[in-house]
Scaffold this motif. Structure first.
Motif, short mmCIF file in Angstrom:
data_model
loop_
_atom_site.label_atom_id
_atom_site.label_comp_id
_atom_site.label_asym_id
_atom_site.label_seq_id
_atom_site.Cartn_x
_atom_site.Cartn_y
_atom_site.Cartn_z
N GLN A 66 0.82 -1.21 0.00
CA GLN A 66 0.00 0.00 0.00
C GLN A 66 0.86 1.26 0.00
OE1 GLN A 66 -3.28 0.58 2.72
NE2 GLN A 66 -3.50 -1.64 2.93
N ILE A 67 1.98 1.19 0.70
CA ILE A 67 2.84 2.37 0.77
C ILE A 67 3.62 2.54 -0.53
CG2 ILE A 67 4.75 3.48 2.03
CD1 ILE A 67 2.87 3.18 4.19
N SER A 68 4.12 1.41 -1.06
CA SER A 68 4.85 1.49 -2.32
C SER A 68 4.84 0.14 -3.03
CB SER A 68 6.31 1.90 -2.05
OG SER A 68 7.10 1.58 -3.18
N PRO A 69 4.33 0.09 -4.26
CA PRO A 69 4.32 -1.19 -4.98
C PRO A 69 5.73 -1.69 -5.25
CG PRO A 69 3.03 0.50 -6.14
CD PRO A 69 3.74 1.19 -5.03
N LEU A 70 6.66 -0.77 -5.41
CA LEU A 70 8.05 -1.18 -5.65
C LEU A 70 8.90 -0.89 -4.41
CD1 LEU A 70 8.50 0.06 -9.32
CD2 LEU A 70 8.33 -2.30 -8.56
N TYR A 71 8.49 -1.51 -3.30
CA TYR A 71 9.15 -1.25 -2.01
C TYR A 71 10.60 -1.74 -1.99
CZ TYR A 71 7.34 -5.96 -1.84
OH TYR A 71 7.02 -7.24 -2.17
N ASP A 72 11.37 -1.14 -1.08
CA ASP A 72 12.75 -1.57 -0.82
C ASP A 72 12.69 -2.91 -0.07
OD1 ASP A 72 15.24 -1.99 0.33
OD2 ASP A 72 15.48 0.07 1.03
N PRO A 73 13.24 -3.98 -0.67
CA PRO A 73 13.10 -5.30 -0.03
C PRO A 73 13.73 -5.39 1.36
CG PRO A 73 14.44 -5.43 -2.04
CD PRO A 73 13.91 -4.03 -1.97
N ARG A 74 14.72 -4.55 1.65
CA ARG A 74 15.32 -4.59 2.99
C ARG A 74 14.35 -4.07 4.03
NH1 ARG A 74 20.22 -1.37 0.52
NH2 ARG A 74 18.32 -0.37 -0.23
N GLU A 75 13.58 -3.05 3.65
CA GLU A 75 12.58 -2.52 4.58
C GLU A 75 11.37 -3.46 4.66
OE1 GLU A 75 13.66 -0.55 6.49
OE2 GLU A 75 15.20 0.59 5.43
N TYR A 76 11.04 -4.09 3.53
CA TYR A 76 9.98 -5.11 3.53
C TYR A 76 10.33 -6.18 4.57
CZ TYR A 76 7.78 -9.44 1.63
OH TYR A 76 7.12 -10.64 1.48
N ASP A 77 11.59 -6.63 4.58
CA ASP A 77 12.00 -7.65 5.55
C ASP A 77 11.89 -7.15 6.98
OD1 ASP A 77 12.40 -9.59 3.70
OD2 ASP A 77 14.59 -9.47 3.67
N ALA A 78 12.24 -5.86 7.18
CA ALA A 78 12.12 -5.29 8.53
C ALA A 78 10.67 -5.35 9.00
CB ALA A 78 12.62 -3.84 8.52
N VAL A 79 9.75 -5.17 8.06
CA VAL A 79 8.32 -5.17 8.41
C VAL A 79 7.79 -6.60 8.58
CG1 VAL A 79 6.01 -4.52 7.62
CG2 VAL A 79 7.94 -2.98 7.22
#
Ligand code: ADP
Ligand code: ASP
Ligand code: MG
Length: 406
Positions: A56-69
């Motif tokens: 929802q925040i970004s379709p092309l999210y930073d995968p490192r931050e995705y992992d943090a979440v």
């Protein structure tokens, strides 16, 4: 005394009562005199929710931050389970992936475990403490949290079992074992007592989500005895083991399906050397895995239609890569189709018996189901069909190969 790794999936830790139920199961195992390490997933639905937030925040999210979440779901359940175990009078503590650490490669979002340092955990276990480790997460070479891909807690559990030289790895889930096909779709699916690593590897990689594919690869490599069983009923599950432990070998041992596929047809591609390389090279460079491929017969000797499948999640990227090269590849049209399913029959017996594929084609034909693409290996045959026919195809094939429970 045996050393056992017990893994509990999302449904098994879905709410506080279920977490208390898990704690009682762990206690029972300890009371049988065994040494236990536990691996848990996030509560059911939580990881999906976290993934959705990122998108929802970004379709092309930073995968490192995705992992943090997305790794946070497991941190909640290890803490809650440790508290539940303490409530039952047991000594227990939680371990996040980075605390051991579980080291992975740097492929954030789909990292592979490289090693697990069990020194601290073993010291605690030797003092009688139950270790509760978060599944799905590790520590990347960049010193940041990584995750192992969806369903990755299975792999965490098997990797921990291998690192601890455990006698067994018990995977507790919401079904009481591995079935001939998904029991939620085919009511007549039959539970297997045992299945070989090879067959389970095919089943998992062709879509049976009961075990993550990498967990089976890891179990096979390190010869970890894996048992899949229910966290809700008391009965033996299915053992994943070596071929020589299985006396009766079936011709076909299971049927899997995957809705994660999408089909692309390139209409009127030039029929000359180098074209396939020009198409599949850029796709590979852009991390798009291509699975099944068919090239139609060229009618005029100049152009042909090329059909292949990619993961549904990669479809948009694949289309972009191909459209960006439309002039160079000189095709007339690109036709995408994501309403497809891949259905596969799997069995070690296929190595020595002909006719398995023929029976598949005939059964589907009798039901009026059109086959779009076919691929085979030594121990499996896969077909791509329209998604609407998933249930019909699975049930018909299950009966045709004599797998229905009597
Ligand atoms: P967990 O959350 O415990 O990891 P999963 O949902 O990942 O559980 O895996 C269990 C599910 O796998 C079952 O609910 C079942 O629908 C599905 N499944 C697919 N194929 C099979 C199969 N051949 N045998 C058993 N379960 C299967
Ligand atoms: N929680 C993670 C997921 O939903 C890992 C797992 O359940 O195995 O994919
Ligand atoms: Mg799972």
């Amino acid at each position: 005394m045996a050393r056992i790794v017990m893994k509990f999936g999302g449904t098994s830790v879905g709410d506080c009562d279920r977490i208390k139920n898990v704690a009682r199961r762990v206690k029972a195992e300890v009371e049988r005199g065994n040494e236990v390490a536990v691996v848990v997933s996030a509560m059911s639905g939580v990881t999906n929710q976290l993934v959705d937030y990122c998108k929802q925040i970004s379709p092309l999210y930073d995968p490192r931050e995705y992992d943090a979440v997305v790794s946070t779901g497991e941190q909640v359940t290890i803490g809650l389970l440790a508290i539940a175990l303490q409530e039952l009078g047991l000594d227990a503590r939680s371990w996040c992936g980075w605390q051991l650490p579980v080291r992975t490669d740097g492929a954030h979002g789909k990292a592979r475990i490289e090693s697990i340092d069990t020194t601290g955990m073993l010291a605690a276990m030797n003092k009688g403490q139950i270790a509760v480790m978060a599944g799905f997460q590790g520590l990347g070479p960049d010193s940041r949290i990584s995750t192992l891909g969806r369903g990755g807690s299975d792999t965490s559990a098997v990797a921990l079992a291998a690192a601890l030289h455990a006698d067994r790895c018990d995977i507790y889930t919401d079904v009481d074992g591995i079935y001939t096909t998904d029991p939620r779709i085919v009511a007549k699916a039959r539970k297997l007592d045992k299945i070989t690593y090879e067959e389970m590897l095919e089943l998992a990689s062709l879509g049976a989500k009961v075990l993550q594919t990498r967990s089976v690869e890891m179990a096979m490599k390190h010869r970890v005895r894996v048992q899949v069983l229910s966290s809700f009923v008391d009965m033996p599950g299915t053992l994943v083991c070596d071929e020589d432990e299985i006396v009766e070998k079936e011709l076909v041992s299971g049927i899997a399906y995957s809705r994660d596929e999408a089909k692309i047809t390139l209409v009127k591609v030039a029929d000359r050397p180098g074209v396939a390389a020009a198409i599949f090279g850029p796709l590979a460079d852009n991390n798009v895995n291509v699975d099944m491929i068919v090239q139609n017969v060229s009618e005029d000797g100049k152009s042909t239609d090329l059909t292949f499948t990619v993961g549904k999640a990669d479809l948009d990227r694949a289309i972009k890569v191909l459209e960006d090269r439309k002039t160079e590849l000189a095709y007339e049209r690109l036709v995408p189709d994501s309403d497809v399913v891949k259905v596969s029959v799997i069995g070690m017996g296929m190595r020595s018996h002909a006719g398995v594929a023929q029976k598949m084609f005939q059964t589907l034909a009798e039901k009026g189901i059109n086959i779009l693409v076919i691929s085979t290996s030594e121990i499996k045959v896969s077909v791509l069909i329209a998604e609407d026919y998933t249930e019909l195809a699975l049930r018909a094939l299950h009966s045709a190969y004599g797998l229905d429970v009597q």
